[in-house]
Design a protein around this motif. Structure first.
Motif, short mmCIF file in Angstrom:
data_model
loop_
_atom_site.label_atom_id
_atom_site.label_comp_id
_atom_site.label_asym_id
_atom_site.label_seq_id
_atom_site.Cartn_x
_atom_site.Cartn_y
_atom_site.Cartn_z
N GLU A 1 0.86 -1.17 0.11
CA GLU A 1 0.03 0.19 0.09
C GLU A 1 0.90 1.31 -0.08
O GLU A 1 0.52 2.31 -0.78
N PRO A 2 1.84 1.43 0.88
CA PRO A 2 2.92 2.69 0.64
C PRO A 2 3.27 2.71 -0.67
O PRO A 2 3.51 4.04 -1.01
N ASP A 3 3.84 1.76 -1.66
CA ASP A 3 4.20 1.89 -2.54
C ASP A 3 3.39 2.50 -3.75
O ASP A 3 3.43 3.53 -4.41
N GLU B 1 2.68 6.24 -2.93
CA GLU B 1 3.63 7.03 -3.27
C GLU B 1 3.58 7.32 -4.82
O GLU B 1 3.84 8.48 -5.13
#
Length: 185
Positions: free
Chosen positions: A117-119, A122
């Motif tokens: 999810e953070p990828d 970003e």
């Protein structure tokens, strides 16, 4: 003193007037029925006296007169009324919010197994404010299942992200980015 085999218990004391207590002499343990209160070879669900036993005070097929509910229309009913429809309930906007989020939701497919999810956050936040990111994970392996969803605050930002990232090479794969279809309930 008599030695008993391991695993056996001494017999229960017999009640003089209990005809079913005689059945327990063969080593079987007699249970007390919750319906009739007698010792015997029957369980509560198969009690031969269940039709004769008085109904418990805590259970009733029909609610008492004090338990009736009043619907938003003011009429007295005995049926269940959801909290949102009861008198004095505030108007909820949950369905409107869900519809708005689905309009701004983008589906991303062809993600690699390593994508988290953070990828995605970003990658997509360069196009505008993102309210939610979800990457589907395999429960057994914990790896990405190859697709995810990104919800934008503004529809224009989501449209710009689709135009720029559909066909974009990411993590040695070519992403497919499109509008998410609403989930069928």
């Amino acid at each position: 003193m008599m030695k008993m085999p391991t695993g056996s218990k001494p017999e229960e004391t017999m009640v003089a007037g209990d005809p079913l207590a005689q059945l327990g002499k063969g080593g079987a343990v007699l249970m007390v029925c919750r319906t009739c209160g007698k010792k015997g070879d029957h369980w509560t669900s198969r009690c031969p006296y269940k039709d004769l036993a008085p109904q418990p005070e805590g259970f009733s097929d029909k609610p008492a007169a004090s338990e009736t509910t009043v619907a938003a229309s003011g009429t007295s009913k005995t049926a269940y009324v959801p909290p949102g429809l009861r008198a004095g309930a505030t108007e909820r906007i949950g369905s409107d919010m869900r519809r708005r989020n689905e309009e701004n939701s983008v589906r991303v497919t062809n993600l690699s197994e390593d994508t988290r999810e953070p990828d995605l956050l970003e990658l997509f936040r360069t196009f505008g404010a993102v309210s939610r990111v979800y990457v589907a994970l395999d429960q057994k392996t914990g790896m990405s299942r190859g697709f995810g969803f990104v919800n934008f605050v503004n529809k224009e930002d989501a449209e710009r992200a689709i135009n720029k990232l559909n066909g974009y090479g990411y993590d040695n794969l070519i992403l497919r980015v499109e509008w998410a279809t609403p989930r069928a309930n």
